[in-house]
Scaffold this motif. Structure first.
Motif, PDB file in Angstrom:
ATOM      1  N   GLU A  22      27.853  23.847  12.880  1.00 13.91           N
ATOM      2  CA  GLU A  22      28.501  22.675  12.292  1.00 13.91           C
ATOM      3  C   GLU A  22      27.773  22.236  11.017  1.00 13.91           C
ATOM      4  O   GLU A  22      28.410  21.898  10.016  1.00 13.91           O
ATOM      5  CB  GLU A  22      28.526  21.536  13.306  1.00 13.91           C
ATOM      6  CG  GLU A  22      29.376  20.366  12.856  1.00 13.91           C
ATOM      7  CD  GLU A  22      29.566  19.340  13.952  1.00 13.91           C
ATOM      8  OE1 GLU A  22      29.674  18.153  13.598  1.00 13.91           O
ATOM      9  OE2 GLU A  22      29.595  19.718  15.142  1.00 13.91           O
ATOM     10  N   GLU A  23      26.439  22.264  11.051  1.00 12.10           N
ATOM     11  CA  GLU A  23      25.665  21.912   9.860  1.00 12.10           C
ATOM     12  C   GLU A  23      25.946  22.910   8.730  1.00 12.10           C
ATOM     13  O   GLU A  23      26.059  22.515   7.566  1.00 12.10           O
ATOM     14  CB  GLU A  23      24.175  21.899  10.177  1.00 12.10           C
ATOM     15  CG  GLU A  23      23.737  20.767  11.062  1.00 12.10           C
ATOM     16  CD  GLU A  23      22.279  20.868  11.486  1.00 12.10           C
ATOM     17  OE1 GLU A  23      21.548  21.733  10.950  1.00 12.10           O
ATOM     18  OE2 GLU A  23      21.873  20.086  12.351  1.00 12.10           O
ATOM     19  N   ALA A  24      26.074  24.192   9.070  1.00  8.33           N
ATOM     20  CA  ALA A  24      26.374  25.211   8.065  1.00  8.33           C
ATOM     21  C   ALA A  24      27.754  24.974   7.461  1.00  8.33           C
ATOM     22  O   ALA A  24      27.938  25.109   6.239  1.00  8.33           O
ATOM     23  CB  ALA A  24      26.299  26.599   8.691  1.00  8.33           C
ATOM     24  N   ASN A  30      30.233  21.090   1.213  1.00  6.87           N
ATOM     25  CA  ASN A  30      29.604  20.336   0.126  1.00  6.87           C
ATOM     26  C   ASN A  30      29.193  21.223  -1.039  1.00  6.87           C
ATOM     27  O   ASN A  30      28.644  20.736  -2.021  1.00  6.87           O
ATOM     28  CB  ASN A  30      28.381  19.573   0.652  1.00  6.87           C
ATOM     29  CG  ASN A  30      28.771  18.449   1.580  1.00  6.87           C
ATOM     30  OD1 ASN A  30      29.865  17.916   1.476  1.00  6.87           O
ATOM     31  ND2 ASN A  30      27.878  18.093   2.479  1.00  6.87           N
ATOM     32  N   GLY A  31      29.409  22.525  -0.920  1.00  7.82           N
ATOM     33  CA  GLY A  31      29.107  23.450  -1.996  1.00  7.82           C
ATOM     34  C   GLY A  31      27.685  23.961  -1.994  1.00  7.82           C
ATOM     35  O   GLY A  31      27.261  24.624  -2.940  1.00  7.82           O
ATOM     36  N   ASN A  36      23.915  26.800   3.558  1.00  9.70           N
ATOM     37  CA  ASN A  36      24.878  27.409   4.473  1.00  9.70           C
ATOM     38  C   ASN A  36      24.345  28.748   4.984  1.00  9.70           C
ATOM     39  O   ASN A  36      24.400  29.028   6.184  1.00  9.70           O
ATOM     40  CB  ASN A  36      26.224  27.600   3.769  1.00  9.70           C
ATOM     41  CG  ASN A  36      27.240  28.283   4.655  1.00  9.70           C
ATOM     42  OD1 ASN A  36      27.148  28.238   5.871  1.00  9.70           O
ATOM     43  ND2 ASN A  36      28.213  28.912   4.037  1.00  9.70           N
ATOM     44  N   ALA A  37      23.813  29.556   4.099  1.00  9.62           N
ATOM     45  CA  ALA A  37      23.291  30.860   4.488  1.00  9.62           C
ATOM     46  C   ALA A  37      22.094  30.722   5.426  1.00  9.62           C
ATOM     47  O   ALA A  37      21.999  31.445   6.429  1.00  9.62           O
ATOM     48  CB  ALA A  37      22.905  31.652   3.242  1.00  9.62           C
ATOM     49  N   GLU A  41      22.089  31.836   9.356  1.00 11.62           N
ATOM     50  CA  GLU A  41      21.083  32.786   9.845  1.00 11.62           C
ATOM     51  C   GLU A  41      20.357  32.236  11.067  1.00 11.62           C
ATOM     52  O   GLU A  41      20.129  32.952  12.045  1.00 11.62           O
ATOM     53  CB  GLU A  41      20.086  33.091   8.729  1.00 11.62           C
ATOM     54  CG  GLU A  41      19.067  34.146   9.093  1.00 11.62           C
ATOM     55  CD  GLU A  41      18.143  34.452   7.934  1.00 11.62           C
ATOM     56  OE1 GLU A  41      16.998  34.861   8.206  1.00 11.62           O
ATOM     57  OE2 GLU A  41      18.556  34.289   6.782  1.00 11.62           O
ATOM     58  N   GLN A  42      20.025  30.955  11.034  1.00 11.18           N
ATOM     59  CA  GLN A  42      19.367  30.324  12.181  1.00 11.18           C
ATOM     60  C   GLN A  42      20.301  30.297  13.391  1.00 11.18           C
ATOM     61  O   GLN A  42      19.867  30.523  14.524  1.00 11.18           O
ATOM     62  CB  GLN A  42      18.932  28.907  11.824  1.00 11.18           C
ATOM     63  CG  GLN A  42      17.811  28.846  10.819  1.00 11.18           C
ATOM     64  CD  GLN A  42      17.519  27.443  10.350  1.00 11.18           C
ATOM     65  OE1 GLN A  42      18.205  26.488  10.727  1.00 11.18           O
ATOM     66  NE2 GLN A  42      16.509  27.294   9.502  1.00 11.18           N
TER      67      GLN A  42
END
Length: 55
Positions: A22-24, A30-31, A36-37, A41-42
């Motif tokens: 969700e955070e990603a 938000n650009g 995001n990456a 990955e996490q």
């Protein structure tokens, strides 16, 4: 006897995995593709841990 009181570690990992995804998604909206990456990955590392513990 009190095993039903113990928390399931897989549920905790699953919640963390979903939170990271969700955070990603929010970062992507938000650009902020770098965040995001990193967050994706996490999240994938958490998913791998979940799969490892299931087997």
């Amino acid at each position: 006897m009190l095993n039903w009181l113990k928390r399931d570690p897989l549920k905790k990992l699953q919640r963390q995995y979903e939170q990271k995804l969700e955070e990603a998604m929010t970062a992507a909206r938000n650009g902020d593709m770098r965040s995001n990456a990193v967050l994706t990955e996490q999240a994938e590392a958490l998913r791998a841990e979940i799969e490892r513990q299931k087997s």
